[in-house]
Design an enzyme around this catalytic site. Structure first.
Site, mmCIF file in Angstrom:
data_model
loop_
_atom_site.group_PDB
_atom_site.id
_atom_site.type_symbol
_atom_site.label_atom_id
_atom_site.label_comp_id
_atom_site.label_asym_id
_atom_site.label_seq_id
_atom_site.Cartn_x
_atom_site.Cartn_y
_atom_site.Cartn_z
ATOM 1 N N CYS A 45 0.831 -1.214 0.000
ATOM 2 C CA CYS A 45 0.000 0.000 0.000
ATOM 3 C C CYS A 45 0.861 1.258 0.000
ATOM 4 O O CYS A 45 1.374 1.666 1.042
ATOM 5 C CB CYS A 45 -0.916 -0.017 1.218
ATOM 6 S SG CYS A 45 -1.914 1.469 1.353
ATOM 7 N N CYS A 64 -0.512 4.068 2.213
ATOM 8 C CA CYS A 64 -0.294 3.869 3.650
ATOM 9 C C CYS A 64 1.174 4.119 4.011
ATOM 10 O O CYS A 64 1.467 4.719 5.032
ATOM 11 C CB CYS A 64 -0.628 2.446 4.069
ATOM 12 S SG CYS A 64 -2.096 1.771 3.336
ATOM 13 N N ASP A 65 2.093 3.625 3.207
ATOM 14 C CA ASP A 65 3.503 3.550 3.627
ATOM 15 C C ASP A 65 4.458 4.442 2.834
ATOM 16 O O ASP A 65 5.622 4.572 3.208
ATOM 17 C CB ASP A 65 4.000 2.091 3.509
ATOM 18 C CG ASP A 65 3.169 1.146 4.367
ATOM 19 O OD1 ASP A 65 2.700 1.593 5.427
ATOM 20 O OD2 ASP A 65 2.982 -0.007 3.975
#
Ligand code: NDP
Length: 311
Positions: free
Chosen positions: A134, A137-138
């Site tokens: 992701c 997300c990261d």
């Protein structure tokens, strides 16, 4: 314990659309969000192709809208993962991860799909230490660094474009000689000078003990190997349907997706319906998932109206 009329499993576009229709039809649905409330859209960026949002919308905002709309009509949204079912008896039995047991007259399975992995031993060891599925997300952790994305579909294209804004360099590793992504996404990737595309390239290994340091790739034709310096590897190679708890009873196709009867959401078990990515290997869009969620609610409503359930 008296059975609930309708339990909906899954809190993505399919599950919430089913909940909106079922609640408006007075079926008092209870929807269980699984381990990833909101589904795959909560880990995506802007959604530009969902009709009605003329300026686009972020995935999480869209899912908040879906949930609020379902709750407005009386759908009850709960958190909990269904880990086991008994579809051999009626009413149907569902067991939650907490151990709590539910009884339902009808069930809509809209549990979606999860990211696939390459299957390399280093992948699990380095998950969260440079390996991710992701970018949204990261990606922030890789600001100014060099990263690799593996995959050739729309997800890989989207992740590469997102990371290209943050990272020093993005290496997109495509195993074939062409990408599978839609034309518009491919054009955006090709135009972005911060993305280097490696065609006919497979990931052989991920190098690093505590953190990802480099990716070893192999050229599919020449068999030459190359070490690409990168501190992150984003795996974007597609998804597999989350069917595990239902497999003893529900018929799936050769790719593992739930089989529905032609032009309906009926599964092989009466009163059990499937909607969204768990039954769709072809389209897998938020709008098509929502469409099948609507169909499943209508199918469930008709099922619940039958005076005799003779099976
Ligand atoms: P896809 O199944 O479309 O693509 C998966 C990609 O990963 C393919 O290029 C495939 O290669 C590659 N791949 C599979 N296994 C491996 C492996 N072991 N090693 C290397 N590469 C591998 O999945 P996506 O997640 O990209 O997309 C799923 C659906 O969601 C699609 O319908 C897509 O259109 C949609 N989507 C739409 C978006 C949007 O409209 N904004 C954004 C994201 C997804 P190969 O081609 O060789 O099989």
């Amino acid at each position: 314990m008296s059975p609930m009329p309708l339990v909906i499993i899954g809190g993505g576009p399919a599950g919430y659309t089913a909940a909106i229709y079922a609640a408006r039809a007075g079926l008092h649905p209870i929807l269980y969000q699984g381990p990833n409330p909101g589904g795959q859209l909560t880990i995506t960026g802007d959604v530009e192709n969902y009709p009605g949002y003329r300026n686009g919308v972020t995935g999480p905002t869209m899912m908040e809208d879906f949930q609020a709309q379902a709750e407005r009509f009386g759908a009850i949204v709960k958190t909990g993962t269904i880990t086991k079912v008994d579809f051999a008896t009626y009413p149907r039995r569902l067991i939650l991860d907490s151990g709590v047991e539910l009884l339902a007259q009808s069930v809509i399975i809209a549990a979606g799909a999860s990211a696939k992995w390459l299957g390399l031993p280093a992948e699990k060891r380095l998950y969260g230490k440079g390996v991710s599925t992701c970018a949204i997300c990261d990606g922030f952790f890789f600001r100014g660094k060099s990263v690799a994305v593996v995959g050739g579909g729309d997800t890989a294209a989207e992740e590469s474009l997102y990371l290209a804004n943050l990272c020093q360099r993005v290496h997109l590793l495509v195993r074939k000689g062409q990408m599978r992504a839609s034309k518009i996404m491919q054009e955006r990737v090709f135009k972005n000078t911060n993305i280097q595309i490696w065609f006919d390239t497979e990931v052989k290994d991920i190098i690093g003990q505590e953190h990802v340091k480099a990716i070893e790739v192999i050229h599919a034709l020449s068999k030459a190997t190359t070490i690409i310096e990168a501190t992150g590897l984003f795996v974007a190679i597609g998804h597999q349907p989350n069917t595990l708890p239902f497999l003893p009873y529900i018929t799936v196709d050769d790719q593992g997706y739930i089989q529905t009867k032609k032009r309906t959401t009926h599964t092989n078990i009466p009163g059990i319906f499937a909607a969204g990515d768990i039954q769709d290997p072809h389209y897998r869009q938020a709008v098509t998932a929502a469409g099948t969620g609507c169909m499943a609610a209508l199918d469930a409503e008709r099922f619940l109206q039958q005076p005799y359930r003779d099976f």
